[in-house]
Design an enzyme around this catalytic site. Sequence first.
Site, PDB file in Angstrom:
ATOM      1  N   LYS A   1       0.872  -1.184   0.000  1.00  0.00           N
ATOM      2  CA  LYS A   1       0.000   0.000   0.000  1.00  0.00           C
ATOM      3  C   LYS A   1       0.899   1.221   0.000  1.00  0.00           C
ATOM      4  CE  LYS A   1      -4.401   1.016   0.080  1.00  0.00           C
ATOM      5  NZ  LYS A   1      -5.558   0.208  -0.360  1.00  0.00           N
TER       6      LYS A   1
ATOM      7  N   ASP B   1      -6.938   4.138  -4.753  1.00  0.00           N
ATOM      8  CA  ASP B   1      -7.607   4.046  -3.448  1.00  0.00           C
ATOM      9  C   ASP B   1      -8.219   5.439  -3.235  1.00  0.00           C
ATOM     10  OD1 ASP B   1      -7.785   2.098  -0.956  1.00  0.00           O
ATOM     11  OD2 ASP B   1      -7.407   4.068  -0.108  1.00  0.00           O
TER      12      ASP B   1
END
Length: 450
Positions: free
Chosen positions: A131, A171
């Site tokens: 991430k 995201d």
Amino acid sequence: MTIPSANLKLDEFMQGLVKRNPGELEFHQAVEEVAASVIPFINERPKYIENRILERMTEPDRTIIFRVCWEDDNGQIRTNRGYRVQFNNSIGPYKGGLRFHPSVNLSILKFLGFEQTFKNSLTTLPMGSGKGGADFNPKGKSEREIMRFCQAFMTELSKHIGENVDVPAGDIGVGAREISYMFGQYKRLKNEFTGTLTGKALEFGGSLIRKEATGYGCAYFMEEMLKHQGDSIQGKNCIVSGSGNVAQFCAQKIMHLGGKVLTLSDSSGFIHDPDGLNEEKLEYIIDLKTNRRGRISEFAEKYKCEFHEGKRPWAIKTDLAFPCATQNELELPDAKQLIKNKCKAVAEGANMPTTKEAIDAFHNAKIIFSPGKASNAGGVSVSGLEMTQNSIRLSWQREELDERLKVIMHDIHQQCVNHGTDKDQVDYLKGANIAGFVKVAEAMMAYGVI
Ligand code: NDP
Ligand code: 2IT
């Protein structure tokens, strides 16, 4: 020499983790949620204890932190902090989104990268976890500012990623526009055209259904959970939070499956439309939030419904709830409201939107609850299918991809049932955590001590 192995204790394990990662509250929360269900399982299987698998799985492979300098429209130099947490590549290249939001910090990205380990394992596809992102606020920035930021961010990130190394995606705050700028810069710097980012536009290697996949997958997962009880979404009242990528397409699929969507929200409040959304209203929302980057309150003005400023939608009476905005947006008092209003099931579209206390309350009230790592895995799954299409240099049809997405969500549901059923009740949190854990743990042990 055999090393004696004592059973793991949750408190002691968490004390060690907190000591090694001081102040990283979201990361502690995500790990505790997994450790609470996985530790009893591990204690019955000494090989995982002897190999210190949980300790190793909670430490990222590496964390890259870098300066991102860019110039705004007034010629001022701005500095942000960029990150990529490469969490675990035991079962495939690092894979996971990039978040651009002022709240981004190491704790949030470590929690998201850790969750991604289990989520990607559940998808049945060969993807490790990562991430990244930046504490950059896209709100109020011009197109050219967004472009310059994305290019500056990718200039450093490009040194650390690659189609077989680490494949980022979107995201919060990172959608098709940002992925396009970053992909363009990556291609320019590396002089190669490879599928190193997913969520690309269709013209240059993107996949059909990727845009819809997280939201559709979440509704499919809810349908699977209800089907397991002999029920369905048809005719149910539903509340959805958020109004971004995940919320929009979760709402759309709920409508396709015969449910009524009563609410959507953004960071300034929520709208309540007792008549329910329809395709026209949803088109308006998609244009408002994705193209015009406006506020959800404009929907209430246009369609003459209620806007509750500064509030979240959980007090509205509903059968089903879909938190699709951000972490910790559904707390204990919200859970109590939902329980009081006889809500039947909750499927997380966002990552960790429900606090631990709220999850415990659902559990005690026997409300069906699915964690994001299971119910929002549709997005990364279709990212995985985008990687496959890029590798074989082909594009699959929409129907084929939608069918594959359904099959994956069905398989994830089955894994949760297999590992989480106790006296006819399915504990989806436990099931998802254990099923996600086993595949990664077995791969890590096969590699030896690395
Ligand atoms: P978007 O940026 O498209 O939308 C985010 C939405 O959440 C917006 O409505 C935004 O409101 C709201 N929001 C963001 N931060 C906050 C906050 N701090 N408080 C209240 N509301 C907030 O993001 P996505 O829809 O892509 O992501 C939503 C969630 O789903 C995240 O948890 C993400 O990690 C998760 N997720 C996303 C996937 C994907 O494929 N995109 C896949 C799996 C999970 P506003 O417009 O006011 O900022
Ligand atoms: O949280 C997530 O799973 C995502 N943001 C999507 C990741 C991806 O690689 O598609």
